[in-house]
Write an enzyme that holds these catalytic residues in place. Structure first.
Site, short mmCIF file in Angstrom:
data_model
loop_
_atom_site.label_atom_id
_atom_site.label_comp_id
_atom_site.label_asym_id
_atom_site.label_seq_id
_atom_site.Cartn_x
_atom_site.Cartn_y
_atom_site.Cartn_z
N LYS A 53 0.80 -1.23 0.29
CA LYS A 53 0.28 0.37 0.27
C LYS A 53 1.07 0.98 -0.08
CE LYS A 53 -4.36 -1.55 1.79
NZ LYS A 53 -3.97 -3.50 1.88
C1 LIG Z 1 -4.73 -4.55 1.10
C2 LIG Z 1 -4.25 -5.74 1.12
C3 LIG Z 1 -4.36 -6.52 0.19
C4 LIG Z 1 -5.26 -6.26 -0.41
O1 LIG Z 1 -5.54 -5.28 -1.79
P1 LIG Z 1 -6.44 -4.91 -2.53
O2 LIG Z 1 -5.80 -3.75 -3.54
O3 LIG Z 1 -7.87 -4.82 -1.34
O4 LIG Z 1 -6.84 -6.06 -3.20
C5 LIG Z 1 -3.60 -7.49 0.24
N1 LIG Z 1 -2.48 -7.91 0.89
C6 LIG Z 1 -1.92 -6.80 1.70
C7 LIG Z 1 -0.84 -7.41 2.54
C8 LIG Z 1 -2.74 -5.78 2.01
O5 LIG Z 1 -2.45 -4.65 2.70
#
Ligand SMILES: *Cc1c(COP(=O)(O)O)cnc(C)c1O
Length: 468
Positions: free
Chosen positions: A113
């Protein structure tokens, strides 16, 4: 490039006008009027570029209301070796011929993220300064999103963050990561309650439209278009890293929750990147796997959500999914409105009819689900065979990727967090804790800065009023 709503009720707007907004005014999601197409010659030219170069090329096709020179500076300032641990930003690690790991998790909070959130921080600061405005970001977190947002917004001019978290209920690592921030513009509000209490307070505060306008309250949630477009970049970067020519196809496996990450892959494919398959992996919360197998989308009720060892994928509905559905129903906002109305009345919609499911298949998506036992087995298997420890979410992706590998087509698995963040499950799988990046060695002993508040809307409003 202008943006419309998936539900058709918003006049076309330029990028900077949708940047700071959440949902479109009609309750839909913002989406470009059309996707820019990248032809093979252009693609071949991009092969020589570094991450920042590719990021500028991709972003400038979606953002035409920031001057090119300024955008280039903002990109260069965001994607640095200092912030992401390596000049490549998203290095590829090859496990074996045809099986690769795309390392997206070397940013400040050790999860993918950061890649989108850090750009959001730069863009917000720039646009607010240009308009002479300020913004108070209000959010609720059980860990990941909140810390990525705080690390992206810390020290930014014109921006304050008020982040609600459940007091004493986050992992020790995540608690330390968030609460150790000393920047005066970051406010950690530890609420006496659970995550749902935090979320309810955010909804109540944002629902008071007069307060929201007066205090200039905004959000950084996963439906933000700028976050999605920032993620398109690494699909291009990874494609170049594992191919030699633009005639080759590549498949990607993506651990999915709110459908943001894999939706960026869909956008890259629509732009003309030769992606063969987009392999969507879920954990026990398999609402998206069910859709891609059966054509039925049935969001779960809160009580149906499983609490798993890949917690960032524990979702009841997939907030970005509406953008994809808009594309597969021929970009017909009336149809999207009808489908989401049906979710409200019947609890589901069904695209299994031949005319609807053909575009779903043509979009390259396949899927699968993973359990806690699968996760442990995959973490062990990858550690033994390839000498690398993956986190629980990435393990979900690798498990499902194996089920969809094809001879001659490289499979790239997206690493969405580092194993260091999920010590307990790694210990359960391997009998030893994961290694931690040196910079995080004494995270838990750093001084902390947070405020404990009751789960009370009025108390949170008062705090914002006196600190905004
Ligand atoms: C947010 C997140 C996801 C999921 O990603 P999306 O974009 O919501 O599908 C998967 N793994 C981790 C570690 C995350 O922080």
């Amino acid at each position: 490039m202008r943006y419309v709503s998936t539900r058709g009720g918003m006049p076309p707007q330029p990028f900077c006008d949708i940047l700071l907004e959440g949902l479109a005014p009609d309750g839909g999601l913002t989406i470009p009027e059309s996707y820019p197409r990248i032809d093979r010659a252009t693609l071949a030219a991009w092969r020589a570029l570094d991450y920042r170069g590719i990021a500028f090329e991709v972003l400038s096709r979606f953002i035409d209301d920031i001057p090119a020179g300024t955008l280039r500076t903002l990109v260069d300032r965001t994607y640095t070796a200092a912030a992401f641990g390596a000049d490549e930003i998203t290095p590829i690690r090859t496990f074996e011929p045809g099986l690769h790991l795309l390392q997206l998790s070397n940013g400040p909070t050790l999860a993918f993220k950061d890649i989108a959130m850090q750009l959001l921080g730069t863009l917000f600061e720039h646009v607010l300064a240009a308009r002479g405005e300020t913004l108070n970001i209000l959010g609720a977190t059980s860990g990941d999103t909140g810390s990525a947002a705080e690390y992206a917004m810390r020290g930014r001019r014109g921006i304050r963050v008020f982040m609600l978290s459940p007091h004493g209920k986050m992992s020790p690592f995540q608690t330390a990561q968030m609460y150790s921030l000393q920047d005066p513009n970051i406010h950690n509000l530890a609420v006496r309650g659970v995550f749902d209490d935090c979320q309810d307070i955010v909804k109540a505060v944002s629902g008071d439209l007069a307060f929201k306008a007066r205090q200039r309250i905004g959000t950084v949630n996963s439906i933000n278009w700028a976050r999605l477009v920032a993620q398109v970049v690494y699909y291009f970067k990874a494609y170049f890293a594992v191919t030699r020519s633009e005639d080759e196809e590549v498949s990607f496996a993506v651990p999915s929750g709110n459908f943001g990450n894999i939706c960026a892959g869909h956008v890259a494919r629509e732009m003309g990147l030769p992606i063969r398959r987009l392999v969507l992996a879920t954990n026990e919360n398999d609402v998206l796997d069910e859709f891609f197998r059966t054509g039925v989308y049935r969001p779960r009720r809160g009580a149906e959500v499983h609490h798993t060892s890949s917690p960032s994928m524990d979702i009841s509905k997939a907030s970005n999914f509406e953008r994809y559905v808009y594309d597969v129903v021929g970009r017909d906002p009336g149809r999207v409105r009808a489908l989401w109305r049906q979710v409200e009345t019947d609890g589901h919609f069904d695209l299994s009819g031949a005319g609807d499911f053909a575009p779903v298949r043509a979009s390259g998506f396949v899927s699968g689900a993973s359990t806690h036992a699968d996760r442990l087995r995959t973490i062990r298997d990858v550690a033994e065979r390839f000498g690398y420890v993956v986190d629980t979410h990435t393990a979900d992706g690798i498990k499902v990727a194996q089920e969809h590998r094809e001879a001659g087509v490289p499979m790239v698995c997206l690493e969405t967090a580092l194993a260091a963040k999920f010590e307990d499950t790694i210990r359960e799988a391997l009998g030893r804790p994961p290694a931690r990046p040196a910079a995080y060695a004494d995270l838990e002993s750093l001084p902390r800065r947070f405020e404990v508040l009751d789960a009370d809307v009025a108390a949170v409003k008062r705090y914002i009023e006196t600190h905004a």
